[in-house]
Scaffold this motif. Structure first.
Motif, PDB file in Angstrom:
ATOM      1  N   GLY A 142      -1.654   5.195   3.144  1.00  0.00           N
ATOM      2  CA  GLY A 142      -2.726   4.212   3.115  1.00  0.00           C
ATOM      3  C   GLY A 142      -2.771   3.385   4.387  1.00  0.00           C
ATOM      4  O   GLY A 142      -1.834   3.400   5.195  1.00  0.00           O
ATOM      5  N   ALA A 176     -11.101  -5.090  -4.490  1.00  0.00           N
ATOM      6  CA  ALA A 176     -10.358  -3.921  -4.953  1.00  0.00           C
ATOM      7  C   ALA A 176     -10.894  -3.422  -6.293  1.00  0.00           C
ATOM      8  O   ALA A 176     -11.755  -4.063  -6.913  1.00  0.00           O
ATOM      9  CB  ALA A 176      -8.875  -4.254  -5.080  1.00  0.00           C
ATOM     10  N   TYR A 210      -8.352  -9.527  -8.056  1.00  0.00           N
ATOM     11  CA  TYR A 210      -8.453  -8.340  -7.203  1.00  0.00           C
ATOM     12  C   TYR A 210      -9.866  -7.765  -7.200  1.00  0.00           C
ATOM     13  O   TYR A 210     -10.290  -7.149  -6.220  1.00  0.00           O
ATOM     14  CB  TYR A 210      -7.397  -7.308  -7.612  1.00  0.00           C
ATOM     15  CG  TYR A 210      -6.032  -7.747  -7.144  1.00  0.00           C
ATOM     16  CD1 TYR A 210      -5.751  -7.852  -5.785  1.00  0.00           C
ATOM     17  CD2 TYR A 210      -5.054  -8.146  -8.044  1.00  0.00           C
ATOM     18  CE1 TYR A 210      -4.518  -8.315  -5.347  1.00  0.00           C
ATOM     19  CE2 TYR A 210      -3.816  -8.608  -7.616  1.00  0.00           C
ATOM     20  CZ  TYR A 210      -3.563  -8.687  -6.258  1.00  0.00           C
ATOM     21  OH  TYR A 210      -2.353  -9.161  -5.811  1.00  0.00           O
ATOM     22  N   VAL A 255       0.837  -1.202   0.000  1.00  0.00           N
ATOM     23  CA  VAL A 255       0.000   0.000   0.000  1.00  0.00           C
ATOM     24  C   VAL A 255       0.877   1.260   0.000  1.00  0.00           C
ATOM     25  O   VAL A 255       1.895   1.316   0.696  1.00  0.00           O
ATOM     26  CB  VAL A 255      -0.916   0.008   1.237  1.00  0.00           C
ATOM     27  CG1 VAL A 255      -1.810   1.249   1.249  1.00  0.00           C
ATOM     28  CG2 VAL A 255      -1.754  -1.268   1.275  1.00  0.00           C
ATOM     29  N   ASP A 305      -3.384   2.906  -5.640  1.00  0.00           N
ATOM     30  CA  ASP A 305      -3.154   2.931  -4.203  1.00  0.00           C
ATOM     31  C   ASP A 305      -2.302   1.757  -3.714  1.00  0.00           C
ATOM     32  O   ASP A 305      -1.741   1.796  -2.621  1.00  0.00           O
ATOM     33  CB  ASP A 305      -4.494   2.868  -3.444  1.00  0.00           C
ATOM     34  CG  ASP A 305      -5.425   4.002  -3.831  1.00  0.00           C
ATOM     35  OD1 ASP A 305      -4.961   5.155  -3.856  1.00  0.00           O
ATOM     36  OD2 ASP A 305      -6.616   3.726  -4.101  1.00  0.00           O
ATOM     37  N   ALA A 306      -2.221   0.704  -4.508  1.00  0.00           N
ATOM     38  CA  ALA A 306      -1.532  -0.500  -4.059  1.00  0.00           C
ATOM     39  C   ALA A 306      -1.027  -1.280  -5.268  1.00  0.00           C
ATOM     40  O   ALA A 306      -1.476  -1.068  -6.401  1.00  0.00           O
ATOM     41  CB  ALA A 306      -2.469  -1.365  -3.224  1.00  0.00           C
ATOM     42  N   VAL A 342     -10.029   0.461  -2.993  1.00  0.00           N
ATOM     43  CA  VAL A 342      -8.597   0.630  -3.258  1.00  0.00           C
ATOM     44  C   VAL A 342      -8.311   0.434  -4.750  1.00  0.00           C
ATOM     45  O   VAL A 342      -8.705  -0.565  -5.341  1.00  0.00           O
ATOM     46  CB  VAL A 342      -7.762  -0.377  -2.430  1.00  0.00           C
ATOM     47  CG1 VAL A 342      -6.308  -0.356  -2.878  1.00  0.00           C
ATOM     48  CG2 VAL A 342      -7.870  -0.047  -0.950  1.00  0.00           C
ATOM     49  N   LYS A 343      -7.650   1.416  -5.341  1.00  0.00           N
ATOM     50  CA  LYS A 343      -7.261   1.315  -6.752  1.00  0.00           C
ATOM     51  C   LYS A 343      -5.982   0.466  -6.809  1.00  0.00           C
ATOM     52  O   LYS A 343      -4.911   0.913  -6.417  1.00  0.00           O
ATOM     53  CB  LYS A 343      -7.010   2.704  -7.342  1.00  0.00           C
ATOM     54  CG  LYS A 343      -8.232   3.614  -7.328  1.00  0.00           C
ATOM     55  CD  LYS A 343      -7.990   4.908  -8.081  1.00  0.00           C
ATOM     56  CE  LYS A 343      -6.962   5.801  -7.410  1.00  0.00           C
ATOM     57  NZ  LYS A 343      -7.437   6.373  -6.131  1.00  0.00           N
ATOM     58  N   PHE A 344      -6.127  -0.771  -7.271  1.00  0.00           N
ATOM     59  CA  PHE A 344      -5.035  -1.732  -7.210  1.00  0.00           C
ATOM     60  C   PHE A 344      -4.362  -1.856  -8.567  1.00  0.00           C
ATOM     61  O   PHE A 344      -4.978  -2.259  -9.554  1.00  0.00           O
ATOM     62  CB  PHE A 344      -5.558  -3.104  -6.771  1.00  0.00           C
ATOM     63  CG  PHE A 344      -4.531  -3.944  -6.085  1.00  0.00           C
ATOM     64  CD1 PHE A 344      -4.545  -4.117  -4.712  1.00  0.00           C
ATOM     65  CD2 PHE A 344      -3.521  -4.564  -6.810  1.00  0.00           C
ATOM     66  CE1 PHE A 344      -3.593  -4.891  -4.064  1.00  0.00           C
ATOM     67  CE2 PHE A 344      -2.564  -5.335  -6.187  1.00  0.00           C
ATOM     68  CZ  PHE A 344      -2.595  -5.502  -4.806  1.00  0.00           C
ATOM     69  N   VAL A 361      -3.715  -3.508   4.918  1.00  0.00           N
ATOM     70  CA  VAL A 361      -4.719  -4.418   4.368  1.00  0.00           C
ATOM     71  C   VAL A 361      -4.528  -5.775   5.033  1.00  0.00           C
ATOM     72  O   VAL A 361      -3.525  -6.445   4.811  1.00  0.00           O
ATOM     73  CB  VAL A 361      -4.577  -4.536   2.841  1.00  0.00           C
ATOM     74  CG1 VAL A 361      -5.497  -5.625   2.306  1.00  0.00           C
ATOM     75  CG2 VAL A 361      -4.884  -3.202   2.174  1.00  0.00           C
ATOM     76  N   ASP A 387     -10.660  -4.771   3.620  1.00  0.00           N
ATOM     77  CA  ASP A 387      -9.799  -3.589   3.663  1.00  0.00           C
ATOM     78  C   ASP A 387      -9.442  -3.069   2.281  1.00  0.00           C
ATOM     79  O   ASP A 387      -8.880  -1.980   2.149  1.00  0.00           O
ATOM     80  CB  ASP A 387      -8.511  -3.908   4.429  1.00  0.00           C
ATOM     81  CG  ASP A 387      -8.766  -4.253   5.890  1.00  0.00           C
ATOM     82  OD1 ASP A 387      -9.713  -3.690   6.472  1.00  0.00           O
ATOM     83  OD2 ASP A 387      -8.022  -5.090   6.440  1.00  0.00           O
ATOM     84  N   LEU A 388      -9.750  -3.856   1.235  1.00  0.00           N
ATOM     85  CA  LEU A 388      -9.447  -3.431  -0.133  1.00  0.00           C
ATOM     86  C   LEU A 388     -10.602  -2.664  -0.778  1.00  0.00           C
ATOM     87  O   LEU A 388     -10.478  -2.220  -1.923  1.00  0.00           O
ATOM     88  CB  LEU A 388      -9.098  -4.640  -1.001  1.00  0.00           C
ATOM     89  CG  LEU A 388      -7.681  -5.198  -0.868  1.00  0.00           C
ATOM     90  CD1 LEU A 388      -7.511  -6.423  -1.758  1.00  0.00           C
ATOM     91  CD2 LEU A 388      -6.632  -4.149  -1.237  1.00  0.00           C
TER      92      LEU A 388
END
Length: 387
Positions: free
Chosen positions: A198, A229, A224, A194, A249-250, A210-212, A201, A206-207
């Protein structure tokens, strides 16, 4: 070109060498000598360079065959990303009793990614290191390794790629396309990393939102998405700036890859989810290999086995170095319990119905998939430490 050499010869965590000095040695003594001198810290010692030059010249002169091995990584990267290319060079030269001289082409000198297997297939070079996924265009079944929780842990991966069913099913397919797999390289499973600012996770929940960052892999994008995510495809070269700017973000390389590629100052948390292996393979041009005398072939195979076992032994040390360096920069690490890992597997693992199409397309039949699954679950004679 100068910018490329700056980056390649000074990966994160290693003392940068003087670019001009490296280029001068490379011009006068060749890239292999310069690279070997650089990793030995000998670029500023004319006597050491001369000794390395003599050794390389003598080995090459005495050899009957020259084998170029290309990789995308600098020689010193093995400290946190155990590719062990220098060890492979020395093992091949020694196991063939000097009949083969290995010319190393590290650090993307001859390309990276899909370029390397293409050059091996064409016979432009004799061997290369690349991701197993780069075999997928030649043998789609290899993409089974990217099914989440199918062989994500190091041991399950080792079990699978060293099994008879893998060798009898996958190897003939890649050999039909002109390749000989030498050995598989264990790096470590992919993680959830992360960006700074952030939150950690720990569970799939927690995802949420989140922009993975994901590569162009349909399987990783689906995984994902399943675990909550928002998969965001970003080219690898653009990933550091995407993480810094919050476009993503990750991301999910192994801890060793995060260190080698310089992410330590832009991350806050890393979680070991063990979903998918971050794994590599050394492949060789099959026609070239088959043209060699039997004793030389056996020497290369034995050297590959030796290096594979060195790789397995190196994995925990390389991981710990990467973790120590990332932690010193403020990155926090999180290992999950069996029950927490089970939650991730339930949310996105390969047994879910969403993976039915992938499983059948890749394996071709339920019977073959079941045999691959059994192989991943059967302890190999080889042991490797898991994160």
């Amino acid at each position: 070109m100068s910018k490329k050499f700056d980056t390649e010869m000074a990966p994160e965590g290693h003392v940068p060498v003087d670019r001009r000095r490296f280029l001068k040695v490379a011009t006068t003594s060749g890239f292999t000598v310069a690279a070997m001198a650089g990793t030995a810290g000998a670029l500023f010692s004319p006597s050491a360079i001369a000794q390395i030059q003599r050794e390389e010249d003598d080995r090459k002169k005495a050899a009957k065959h020259v084998m170029t091995i290309a990789t995308a990584y600098v020689l010193g990267a093995s400290r946190s990303y155990p590719i062990l290319q220098r060890q492979l060079k020395e093992n091949i030269q020694n196991a063939t009793r000097g009949k083969v001289y290995v010319r190393l082409a590290p650090a993307g000198q001859l390309g990276a990614g899909g370029e390397l297997p293409k050059k091996v297939q064409e016979g432009t070079i004799q061997a290369a290191q690349h991701s197993i996924a780069n075999f997928a265009p030649f043998a789609p079944v290899v993409d089974l390794i990217n099914l989440p929780y199918f062989c994500g842990s190091n041991q399950r991966f080792v079990n699978l790629v060293n099994s008879d069913i893998w060798k009898n099913t996958v190897h003939p397919q890649v050999e039909a396309k002109g390749f000989k797999p030498l050995f598989y390289v264990v790096i470590d499973p992919r993680v959830v990393a992360v960006r700074k600012g952030g939150k950690a996770v720990i569970t799939p929940k927690d995802l949420a939102g989140v922009k993975f960052r994901v590569p162009g892999s349909a399987m990783l994008q689906q995984y994902y998405r399943l675990v909550g995510a928002n998969p965001t495809p970003v080219a690898w070269g653009e990933t550091p700036s995407a993480i810094k700017q919050g476009v993503a973000d990750a991301l999910d390389p192994s801890a060793g890859a995060l260190h080698v590629f310089g992410f330590k100052d832009i991350l806050s948390h890393v979680t070991f989810t063990r979903a998918v292996p971050d794994s590599q393979v050394y492949s060789c041009n099959l026609a070239w290999f088959n043209s060699l005398p039997k004793d030389v072939q056996e020497g290369i195979e034995f050297a590959s086995e030796i290096t594979a076992q060195q790789n397995l032994a190196t994995v925990p040390a390389s991981r710990n170095y990467a973790i120590a360096e990332l932690a010193a920069a403020g990155v926090q690490f999180h290992s999950l319990s069996d029950s927490q890992l089970a939650e991730w597997e339930a949310a996105g693992g390969y047994k879910r119905k969403e993976w039915d199409t992938f499983r059948m397309q890749l394996a071709g039949s339920a019977d073959l998939f079941n045999k691959m699954e059994a192989a991943a679950n059967t302890q190999s004679r080889l042991y490797v430490h898991d994160a």
